[in-house]
Design a protein around this motif. Sequence first.
Motif, PDB file in Angstrom:
ATOM      1  N   LEU A   1       0.825  -1.207   0.000  1.00  0.00           N
ATOM      2  CA  LEU A   1       0.000   0.000   0.000  1.00  0.00           C
ATOM      3  C   LEU A   1       0.855   1.252   0.000  1.00  0.00           C
ATOM      4  O   LEU A   1       0.470   2.277  -0.540  1.00  0.00           O
ATOM      5  CB  LEU A   1      -0.910   0.013   1.217  1.00  0.00           C
ATOM      6  CG  LEU A   1      -2.161  -0.832   1.100  1.00  0.00           C
ATOM      7  CD1 LEU A   1      -3.007  -0.682   2.324  1.00  0.00           C
ATOM      8  CD2 LEU A   1      -2.955  -0.404  -0.118  1.00  0.00           C
TER       9      LEU A   1
ATOM     10  N   ILE B   1      -1.750  -3.663  22.956  1.00  0.00           N
ATOM     11  CA  ILE B   1      -2.385  -2.351  22.864  1.00  0.00           C
ATOM     12  C   ILE B   1      -2.007  -1.519  24.075  1.00  0.00           C
ATOM     13  O   ILE B   1      -1.727  -0.327  23.970  1.00  0.00           O
ATOM     14  CB  ILE B   1      -3.910  -2.516  22.744  1.00  0.00           C
ATOM     15  CG1 ILE B   1      -4.249  -3.085  21.375  1.00  0.00           C
ATOM     16  CG2 ILE B   1      -4.614  -1.183  22.936  1.00  0.00           C
ATOM     17  CD1 ILE B   1      -5.688  -3.372  21.184  1.00  0.00           C
TER      18      ILE B   1
ATOM     19  N   PHE C   1       1.551  -0.158  23.714  1.00  0.00           N
ATOM     20  CA  PHE C   1       1.757   0.870  22.692  1.00  0.00           C
ATOM     21  C   PHE C   1       0.824   2.052  22.821  1.00  0.00           C
ATOM     22  O   PHE C   1       0.713   2.861  21.924  1.00  0.00           O
ATOM     23  CB  PHE C   1       1.653   0.271  21.297  1.00  0.00           C
ATOM     24  CG  PHE C   1       2.841  -0.564  20.973  1.00  0.00           C
ATOM     25  CD1 PHE C   1       4.060   0.043  20.722  1.00  0.00           C
ATOM     26  CD2 PHE C   1       2.776  -1.937  20.981  1.00  0.00           C
ATOM     27  CE1 PHE C   1       5.166  -0.711  20.449  1.00  0.00           C
ATOM     28  CE2 PHE C   1       3.889  -2.687  20.707  1.00  0.00           C
ATOM     29  CZ  PHE C   1       5.086  -2.087  20.450  1.00  0.00           C
TER      30      PHE C   1
ATOM     31  N   GLU D   1       1.268  12.917   9.023  1.00  0.00           N
ATOM     32  CA  GLU D   1       0.627  11.678   9.443  1.00  0.00           C
ATOM     33  C   GLU D   1      -0.267  11.925  10.641  1.00  0.00           C
ATOM     34  O   GLU D   1      -0.423  11.063  11.494  1.00  0.00           O
ATOM     35  CB  GLU D   1       1.681  10.640   9.792  1.00  0.00           C
ATOM     36  CG  GLU D   1       2.659  10.366   8.683  1.00  0.00           C
ATOM     37  CD  GLU D   1       2.061   9.487   7.621  1.00  0.00           C
ATOM     38  OE1 GLU D   1       1.530   8.435   7.987  1.00  0.00           O
ATOM     39  OE2 GLU D   1       2.103   9.874   6.451  1.00  0.00           O
TER      40      GLU D   1
ATOM     41  N   LYS E   1      -2.804   9.441  11.993  1.00  0.00           N
ATOM     42  CA  LYS E   1      -2.277   8.208  12.533  1.00  0.00           C
ATOM     43  C   LYS E   1      -1.697   8.396  13.916  1.00  0.00           C
ATOM     44  O   LYS E   1      -1.759   7.515  14.740  1.00  0.00           O
ATOM     45  CB  LYS E   1      -1.220   7.654  11.596  1.00  0.00           C
ATOM     46  CG  LYS E   1      -1.832   6.689  10.615  1.00  0.00           C
ATOM     47  CD  LYS E   1      -0.861   6.323   9.579  1.00  0.00           C
ATOM     48  CE  LYS E   1      -1.479   6.640   8.246  1.00  0.00           C
ATOM     49  NZ  LYS E   1      -0.491   6.758   7.243  1.00  0.00           N
TER      50      LYS E   1
ATOM     51  N   LEU F   1      -2.621   6.173  18.016  1.00  0.00           N
ATOM     52  CA  LEU F   1      -1.931   5.497  19.089  1.00  0.00           C
ATOM     53  C   LEU F   1      -2.465   5.929  20.443  1.00  0.00           C
ATOM     54  O   LEU F   1      -2.400   5.185  21.404  1.00  0.00           O
ATOM     55  CB  LEU F   1      -0.436   5.803  18.998  1.00  0.00           C
ATOM     56  CG  LEU F   1       0.179   5.349  17.681  1.00  0.00           C
ATOM     57  CD1 LEU F   1       1.607   5.805  17.600  1.00  0.00           C
ATOM     58  CD2 LEU F   1       0.093   3.855  17.548  1.00  0.00           C
TER      59      LEU F   1
ATOM     60  N   SER G   1      -6.736   4.260  23.393  1.00  0.00           N
ATOM     61  CA  SER G   1      -7.046   2.841  23.276  1.00  0.00           C
ATOM     62  C   SER G   1      -8.446   2.543  23.781  1.00  0.00           C
ATOM     63  O   SER G   1      -8.985   1.482  23.517  1.00  0.00           O
ATOM     64  CB  SER G   1      -6.035   2.025  24.054  1.00  0.00           C
ATOM     65  OG  SER G   1      -6.038   2.452  25.386  1.00  0.00           O
TER      66      SER G   1
ATOM     67  N   ARG H   1     -12.271   1.666  21.365  1.00  0.00           N
ATOM     68  CA  ARG H   1     -11.802   0.616  20.467  1.00  0.00           C
ATOM     69  C   ARG H   1     -12.560   0.622  19.147  1.00  0.00           C
ATOM     70  O   ARG H   1     -11.978   0.513  18.072  1.00  0.00           O
ATOM     71  CB  ARG H   1     -11.949  -0.755  21.114  1.00  0.00           C
ATOM     72  CG  ARG H   1     -11.078  -0.918  22.318  1.00  0.00           C
ATOM     73  CD  ARG H   1      -9.882  -1.811  22.057  1.00  0.00           C
ATOM     74  NE  ARG H   1     -10.088  -2.910  21.157  1.00  0.00           N
ATOM     75  CZ  ARG H   1     -10.226  -4.155  21.531  1.00  0.00           C
ATOM     76  NH1 ARG H   1     -10.270  -4.460  22.814  1.00  0.00           N
ATOM     77  NH2 ARG H   1     -10.329  -5.108  20.648  1.00  0.00           N
TER      78      ARG H   1
ATOM     79  N   LEU I   1      -5.208   4.685   2.140  1.00  0.00           N
ATOM     80  CA  LEU I   1      -3.971   4.153   1.555  1.00  0.00           C
ATOM     81  C   LEU I   1      -4.260   3.468   0.233  1.00  0.00           C
ATOM     82  O   LEU I   1      -3.512   3.629  -0.735  1.00  0.00           O
ATOM     83  CB  LEU I   1      -3.329   3.170   2.526  1.00  0.00           C
ATOM     84  CG  LEU I   1      -2.508   3.815   3.638  1.00  0.00           C
ATOM     85  CD1 LEU I   1      -1.978   2.762   4.567  1.00  0.00           C
ATOM     86  CD2 LEU I   1      -1.369   4.586   3.026  1.00  0.00           C
ATOM     87  N   VAL I   2      -5.353   2.692   0.223  1.00  0.00           N
ATOM     88  CA  VAL I   2      -5.713   2.005  -1.019  1.00  0.00           C
ATOM     89  C   VAL I   2      -5.966   3.025  -2.123  1.00  0.00           C
ATOM     90  O   VAL I   2      -5.505   2.878  -3.262  1.00  0.00           O
ATOM     91  CB  VAL I   2      -6.948   1.106  -0.793  1.00  0.00           C
ATOM     92  CG1 VAL I   2      -7.437   0.563  -2.112  1.00  0.00           C
ATOM     93  CG2 VAL I   2      -6.611  -0.010   0.137  1.00  0.00           C
TER      94      VAL I   2
END
Lengths: 219, 1002
Positions: free
Chosen positions: A100, A139, A142, B526, B529, B533, B536, B539, B553-554
């Motif tokens: 990708l 998880i 991170f 980014e 993204k 992180l 959490s 979810r 991305l595709v």
Amino acid sequence: MKEAEIRRLLAANLLCVFTIVLTAVVPAFILDGFTILGTHLAWLCICSVCVSTLNIILHLVLKPNLTPKRSSFAHKISRFLKCCIYFFMSCILFHAIIVLYGAPLIESVTETFLFAVLLSTFTTLQCLCMLGPNIQAWIRVFSKNGAMSIWESSLQITTICSILGAWFGAFPIPLDWDRPWQVWPISCSLGATFGYMAGLIIAPLWIHWNRKQLTYKSR
Amino acid sequence: FLLTRIELASSSSCSDPFVPPSWERQSLPPGSCWAPQRFSKAVLVIIDALRFEFAHFNPAKASPRPYENKLSFLHHLVTSQPRHARLYRFRADPPTATMQRIKGLTTGSLPTFIDVGSNFATYAIQEDNLLAQLVQNGRRVIFMGDDTWEGLFPKKFFRSYFFPSFNVKDLHTVDDGILQHLYPTVDSGEWDMLIAHFLGVDHCGHKHGPDHAEMAKKLTQMNEMLRSLVEHLGNDTLLLVAGDHGMTETGDHGGDSEKEVNAALFVYSKTPLFGTGPPEEPEAVAQVNLVPTVALLLGVPIPYSNIGEVMAELFSGDGDAVSAALQQLLVYHINAKQVDRFLHAYSLVAQDLPAEQLQRLQDLFSGAVEEHAQLLAQVQGLTLVPPELESRLGSLIGRFQLYLREARAVCTQSWARFHPLRMVGGCTLIAASCLLCYMASELATASDSFYRSCLLYPLLWGLVVAVLLGLAYAFTQNGLDLLLVSSWAAAASQLGFFWYWWGRHPKRARLAGRKLHWDGRLTVPEGPKQQLLGFSSYRREIWYLLCLVAMLLVCVRLSGFFHQCREEIPQCRPSLFLSPLASLRNTRAKNLFYLLCVALLAGLVCAVRSWLRHYGNLNSSDPLVLFVRWGFPLVVLCIACYWAVASSADDSLGKLQELVQVAVVAFPWAVYGLASVGLLLLLCNPMTVFAKDTRESAGSIVTPYLGVPSSEVDFLHVIPQIYRRMQESQKSCLERGGCKATVAAYGLGSVYSAALVIALTLLGFLLMLLHSERLSLAFLLLFLEAFVLLHIHTRARGLAGDAEPFSVPWYAVISWLLAASQFFYSTGHQPIFPAIHWNAAFVGFHLDHSTNLLPAVLVGANTFASHILFAVSCPLLLLWPFVCEMPSSQRKKPKKEPREELQEVEEHMMEMRLRESPEKFSTALLQLGLKYLFVLGTQLLACVCAAMILRRHLMVWKVFAPKFLFESLGFVVSSICLLLGISLVMRVDCAVSTWFSQLQLR
């Protein structure tokens, strides 16, 4: 206690770095015509195998995490199998992500896949060793302030460093310098390796530097 | 507003609109034109990058460097036959790139970057040139060497041997190829002009630099080549050995440093050429001088736009001094007349030559011509004795020389000059504008009065300064430099802004300075993204976001299939999708692709319609909604028909040819018409709101309305889109004692975005029509990616729990802009001139344009399609999070009773929240626009800096300057479209407020 652990971590990490350097040097004496650039695929294989065995051995020797409560033989086997499956899945996932991000889809599949294996060795395998096949724990590690020991901090740093290294490694590919290391995936894998090594060295130093600020919650 | 006033910094290149050569033969001696032919044949050997030091031989030098004393044969000729051979310093004009030099060597003018008169699509020289003159006069021209000439002079050569020039690493292919053909060709004698262009020296310079053993080898090879070439030459042949430019100590060229412009020229023939022996120090001649000299020596007319001066000593011949001088005078006269005519014609079409200098030149010229005429009469009357004649001849020659040199100086001054000061000024102006944008966007939360003071006064200041400067110029009778005035005005207004800013908010300045660091961290591309992180706990949201990122991305990966190629990358294959369908041989594939494209179009329409229906914007019976319902499919039908007609094979339809001709024009016009009707409707009545007013008819419709629609509407149109104006109606309800009388407005929640989406779709259709058929896939990707980006933005914001709903974060703006430039490439464009899609100008027209404006607009729309779409849709970044508030409340909805809508209203306001605080809304829009402009401006600044710093680079005319031009054009287009988008939103806003006031009146 903490100082001693940091020293152990440093020793383990230096051993890893040393192994990677050895994988670049030693096979040249054994195999004919081995160079990192020329026979890159062979080096990729050797490097991933060596790093993974070393990681597993280190894990068995040092036992950084607490042993699980139940440890019957069957349980261990299932854990091991799960780890294998996870590793394989992560390889495929990395492959997809690399494609990708612009790797060729059909040509040079082997190269891409071996690069994915290398990346998973640097990232997923460590996680598997340290945390086991436990997504929740991953998880947790991170996410923000999730690390609970210096080993986990080190894990964070090395993983991020290797992925960043791989990303930066892609920068020189489109330039027209016509160097042999600009061929896919050499610059990326070298970038990942250097990033990993840098992470290994940085992690103990950083932890040592910030040991006052780092307070790990207990579970 | 303030920012669109950006000066284009590089004044290095000027427009060059030469009139097409209209050459009439004048009265000429037979056999040759203009001047008697002295040589029937000429060999022009061009050794690329032959610096003067390479050719100069200094026997006294004890330890020559690798590039010195290698062309010993030239020295040998000069010393042994001083009247046959001579070496000159050959002064090239900057830019010293090979292509520009070839143009200079053949046209005799100073080629600049853009020759406006010529066609952009090919590099071929359209001006009058030496080769064209030779061919026109029936000479046979043979060429061998660098294939740049092939592009410049297509089909001009009698015979040609081209060799690829692009690979700089390859030192020998071109030279060996030439050497293989050179001697047989020379011996065969079937030529009048032979040009051999050797590239080895230049390539060697690029690869190793001049100070290298390879260079010595290469020069020795050239020496041997010349030696054997001279042996093959006949008596009536002129040999010219020239370097087109020099090279720096690192072996590069392109700029105007002494070492780059200092090339060598060597002239030789087997018959005596010169009247006198060579001077001690080789003379310096300008490169353009070669053109008139060769032209007159070979007896062809001087090319029209030449500004070079003949090298008179080559015309002296072997007679006595007086006849030689007369001969020289004749060629000078011809040359001067030609230059004068050119200057005259040029000054008629362009104003960039200063008028008073032209006048002075004119005086010089007419004086010299008059005296020449007198002198000739006197010579014919034999009234003059030789010594006096000689002196007068000498002075006259001097006057002609002066004229020609001054003319050239004037041209050089106005054409080939970099203005470093102006460049730096432009750069600082852009940088200051960027800074201003940034600060303004940071300060947008401040009070409104701030804006009035900070933006209005500086504008006034700018106007005042402009007027003052204009007056000053008018008084001093100087030429009014509009560019300078406007840039000064911009600078003044900015100064005014900063002045006010400092005066009013000295504290804020420091704050902003600190914020700068903080934002620098945030503006990582980014962005989305990074946020992944962090959280959490959410979810589900994270998985959703991850899927969106994967989709993004595709999209990015897929859009890579539509790339066009640059010519610098030889192994690159242009995408299959770029060529029009008509060029496909395989009928099956053609049909397949056609169906696919049409299906995509239909899918797009369906998607837009379902989106609108989902938000309840399709319920009313306004003309706009009707248009969306029926016009969109009609547009699609038209486009599909047009594609079908355009892609069908030409001959297959036979008798229907005329019909096809009509259809090719009619369908695009139908699309244009429909789209413009749609846009007009959108402007007139941008509300897509369906209001159900139940107050008056409360009694009769009560039962059906409460019974059936409440369930039906709930399920079909999802009630949350209904924003009920509860404040007023609820009051009235209470007054009347019943809750039944309410105003139900469908789709009020997404008024703004609905209007924008409709406009976008229409624009998208137009642009798709302009592109080749299969690029509609790329457009689909574009829409998809924009959609995904909007969703990511909304989600990331929901996760971050943003406190400020009215500001759009930087990462969103940056990713939006990155997507815009990505799709510039993905719709098959490249920032180079050959990559422009010229056929876009002929969509709906039949090869005849009355003006240049319309095709320019069409081609521009084609080229900057993605810029247009993304800039217009920029306000969506602000609106989308409000629109997307709905799904979260949707879940709560079914549990609640219909009667409890009062509380829900607060949740379902969506975009109506913007109405609550109109000031905040307008500032938010302004802030968004400023942010977008800031990022755009930064991009432009980077381009300008690159073009400025690298103005000496080898590739500057091929890479950096076009990139800069495209970028600045894109900047202008984007800013205009941004303004349009924002004004559309404002228009909707006005319409909504009038609607509300009407509602209240009722």
